[in-house]
Enzyme design. Sequence first.
Site, PDB file in Angstrom:
ATOM      1  N   LYS A   1     -10.867 -10.141  -1.756  1.00 31.70           N
ATOM      2  CA  LYS A   1     -10.157  -9.663  -0.576  1.00 31.70           C
ATOM      3  C   LYS A   1     -11.059  -9.684   0.661  1.00 31.70           C
ATOM      4  O   LYS A   1     -12.275  -9.888   0.536  1.00 31.70           O
ATOM      5  CB  LYS A   1      -9.626  -8.250  -0.858  1.00 31.70           C
ATOM      6  CG  LYS A   1      -8.606  -8.209  -1.990  1.00 31.70           C
ATOM      7  CD  LYS A   1      -8.165  -6.785  -2.268  1.00 31.70           C
ATOM      8  CE  LYS A   1      -7.141  -6.703  -3.388  1.00 31.70           C
ATOM      9  NZ  LYS A   1      -6.736  -5.313  -3.669  1.00 31.70           N
TER      10      LYS A   1
ATOM     11  N   TYR B   1       2.675 -10.104  -2.448  1.00 28.54           N
ATOM     12  CA  TYR B   1       2.827  -8.692  -2.810  1.00 28.54           C
ATOM     13  C   TYR B   1       4.290  -8.239  -2.838  1.00 28.54           C
ATOM     14  O   TYR B   1       4.567  -7.039  -2.725  1.00 28.54           O
ATOM     15  CB  TYR B   1       2.032  -7.813  -1.850  1.00 28.54           C
ATOM     16  CG  TYR B   1       0.543  -7.871  -2.072  1.00 28.54           C
ATOM     17  CD1 TYR B   1      -0.014  -7.426  -3.268  1.00 28.54           C
ATOM     18  CD2 TYR B   1      -0.312  -8.366  -1.094  1.00 28.54           C
ATOM     19  CE1 TYR B   1      -1.388  -7.471  -3.482  1.00 28.54           C
ATOM     20  CE2 TYR B   1      -1.689  -8.403  -1.303  1.00 28.54           C
ATOM     21  CZ  TYR B   1      -2.207  -7.959  -2.498  1.00 28.54           C
ATOM     22  OH  TYR B   1      -3.561  -8.008  -2.702  1.00 28.54           O
TER      23      TYR B   1
ATOM     24  N   PHE C   1       2.712   2.055   0.870  1.00 33.09           N
ATOM     25  CA  PHE C   1       1.464   1.442   1.316  1.00 33.09           C
ATOM     26  C   PHE C   1       1.585  -0.067   1.582  1.00 33.09           C
ATOM     27  O   PHE C   1       0.621  -0.703   2.010  1.00 33.09           O
ATOM     28  CB  PHE C   1       0.339   1.687   0.301  1.00 33.09           C
ATOM     29  CG  PHE C   1       0.621   1.159  -1.085  1.00 33.09           C
ATOM     30  CD1 PHE C   1       0.404  -0.165  -1.416  1.00 33.09           C
ATOM     31  CD2 PHE C   1       1.106   2.017  -2.068  1.00 33.09           C
ATOM     32  CE1 PHE C   1       0.663  -0.648  -2.683  1.00 33.09           C
ATOM     33  CE2 PHE C   1       1.368   1.543  -3.353  1.00 33.09           C
ATOM     34  CZ  PHE C   1       1.142   0.202  -3.653  1.00 33.09           C
TER      35      PHE C   1
ATOM     36  N   ARG D   1      -9.636  -8.441 -15.905  1.00 36.59           N
ATOM     37  CA  ARG D   1      -9.298  -7.090 -15.420  1.00 36.59           C
ATOM     38  C   ARG D   1     -10.412  -6.095 -15.778  1.00 36.59           C
ATOM     39  O   ARG D   1     -10.713  -5.189 -15.004  1.00 36.59           O
ATOM     40  CB  ARG D   1      -7.970  -6.624 -16.003  1.00 36.59           C
ATOM     41  CG  ARG D   1      -6.770  -7.476 -15.617  1.00 36.59           C
ATOM     42  CD  ARG D   1      -6.292  -7.248 -14.232  1.00 36.59           C
ATOM     43  NE  ARG D   1      -5.714  -5.933 -14.083  1.00 36.59           N
ATOM     44  CZ  ARG D   1      -5.178  -5.484 -12.969  1.00 36.59           C
ATOM     45  NH1 ARG D   1      -5.139  -6.243 -11.905  1.00 36.59           N
ATOM     46  NH2 ARG D   1      -4.683  -4.272 -12.892  1.00 36.59           N
TER      47      ARG D   1
ATOM     48  N   THR E   1      -8.213  -0.005 -10.559  1.00 34.65           N
ATOM     49  CA  THR E   1      -7.753  -0.170  -9.176  1.00 34.65           C
ATOM     50  C   THR E   1      -8.373   0.873  -8.253  1.00 34.65           C
ATOM     51  O   THR E   1      -8.810   0.554  -7.148  1.00 34.65           O
ATOM     52  CB  THR E   1      -6.213  -0.079  -9.120  1.00 34.65           C
ATOM     53  OG1 THR E   1      -5.672  -1.102  -9.960  1.00 34.65           O
ATOM     54  CG2 THR E   1      -5.698  -0.272  -7.709  1.00 34.65           C
TER      55      THR E   1
ATOM     56  N   ARG F   1     -15.454  -3.297  -9.080  1.00 38.52           N
ATOM     57  CA  ARG F   1     -15.041  -2.153  -8.255  1.00 38.52           C
ATOM     58  C   ARG F   1     -15.930  -0.943  -8.492  1.00 38.52           C
ATOM     59  O   ARG F   1     -16.200  -0.182  -7.560  1.00 38.52           O
ATOM     60  CB  ARG F   1     -13.580  -1.814  -8.528  1.00 38.52           C
ATOM     61  CG  ARG F   1     -12.630  -2.859  -7.972  1.00 38.52           C
ATOM     62  CD  ARG F   1     -11.200  -2.523  -8.289  1.00 38.52           C
ATOM     63  NE  ARG F   1     -10.266  -3.467  -7.689  1.00 38.52           N
ATOM     64  CZ  ARG F   1      -9.110  -3.799  -8.225  1.00 38.52           C
ATOM     65  NH1 ARG F   1      -8.721  -3.257  -9.376  1.00 38.52           N
ATOM     66  NH2 ARG F   1      -8.319  -4.663  -7.625  1.00 38.52           N
TER      67      ARG F   1
ATOM     68  N   ASN G   1     -10.714  -2.321  -2.057  1.00 40.51           N
ATOM     69  CA  ASN G   1     -11.250  -2.402  -3.418  1.00 40.51           C
ATOM     70  C   ASN G   1     -11.726  -3.798  -3.822  1.00 40.51           C
ATOM     71  O   ASN G   1     -11.800  -4.122  -4.992  1.00 40.51           O
ATOM     72  CB  ASN G   1     -10.270  -1.815  -4.435  1.00 40.51           C
ATOM     73  CG  ASN G   1      -8.974  -2.593  -4.553  1.00 40.51           C
ATOM     74  OD1 ASN G   1      -8.816  -3.656  -3.973  1.00 40.51           O
ATOM     75  ND2 ASN G   1      -8.058  -2.057  -5.323  1.00 40.51           N
TER      76      ASN G   1
ATOM     77  N   HIS H   1      -8.694  -8.772  -6.253  1.00 40.74           N
ATOM     78  CA  HIS H   1      -7.400  -8.735  -6.940  1.00 40.74           C
ATOM     79  C   HIS H   1      -7.497  -9.628  -8.163  1.00 40.74           C
ATOM     80  O   HIS H   1      -8.107 -10.689  -8.112  1.00 40.74           O
ATOM     81  CB  HIS H   1      -6.290  -9.266  -6.027  1.00 40.74           C
ATOM     82  CG  HIS H   1      -5.038  -9.617  -6.763  1.00 40.74           C
ATOM     83  ND1 HIS H   1      -4.061  -8.692  -7.038  1.00 40.74           N
ATOM     84  CD2 HIS H   1      -4.618 -10.792  -7.318  1.00 40.74           C
ATOM     85  CE1 HIS H   1      -3.086  -9.280  -7.722  1.00 40.74           C
ATOM     86  NE2 HIS H   1      -3.408 -10.563  -7.892  1.00 40.74           N
TER      87      HIS H   1
ATOM     88  N   GLU I   1       1.198 -16.389  -9.651  1.00 38.95           N
ATOM     89  CA  GLU I   1       0.217 -16.349  -8.565  1.00 38.95           C
ATOM     90  C   GLU I   1      -0.504 -17.684  -8.410  1.00 38.95           C
ATOM     91  O   GLU I   1      -0.738 -18.148  -7.284  1.00 38.95           O
ATOM     92  CB  GLU I   1      -0.769 -15.199  -8.794  1.00 38.95           C
ATOM     93  CG  GLU I   1      -0.100 -13.849  -8.642  1.00 38.95           C
ATOM     94  CD  GLU I   1      -0.968 -12.670  -9.037  1.00 38.95           C
ATOM     95  OE1 GLU I   1      -0.615 -11.542  -8.635  1.00 38.95           O
ATOM     96  OE2 GLU I   1      -1.987 -12.842  -9.744  1.00 38.95           O
TER      97      GLU I   1
END
Length: 149
Positions: free
Chosen positions: A9, A49, A57, A85, A91, A102, A112, A115, A126
């Site tokens: 990100k 998203y 949010f 993951r 998250t 993270r 964070n 993704h 995706e």
Amino acid sequence: MEQTFIMIKPDGVQRGLIGEIISRFEKKGFYLKGLKLMSVERSFAEKHYADLSSKPFFPGLVEYIISGPVVAMVWEGKDVVLTGRKIIGATKPSEATPGTIRGDFAVEVGRNVIHGSDSVESARKEIALWFPEGIAEWRSNLHPWIYEA
């Protein structure tokens, strides 16, 4: 071999974490099959998203993703979605284990760093969205040293 979509990100890009993140996936034994540094248009971020569009949010999330460049990647390997993951961490950074991306680099959930697809089906969607041109087809010579036959 399974594939997953990973995006660094804007905060991860701005903080100079691209090499560190790529290194963690490579060291695990996963193959980088696609990579691009890009600025994200608002409509594209909203599409990515879309499943979160009803959340309060959502507007802030879209603003955040379009605020700077991102690194979009496709990684391949055995159980790469689940393992990816785990490499990424929870998250919420306060719940992320030290040693995860993270856990080591994020402080706030809204910043964070990264993704990762949460399922094989999400990964397919995706990857198709972010890499409509396709990905590189190759196999490392190290494959037999990483994976059993």
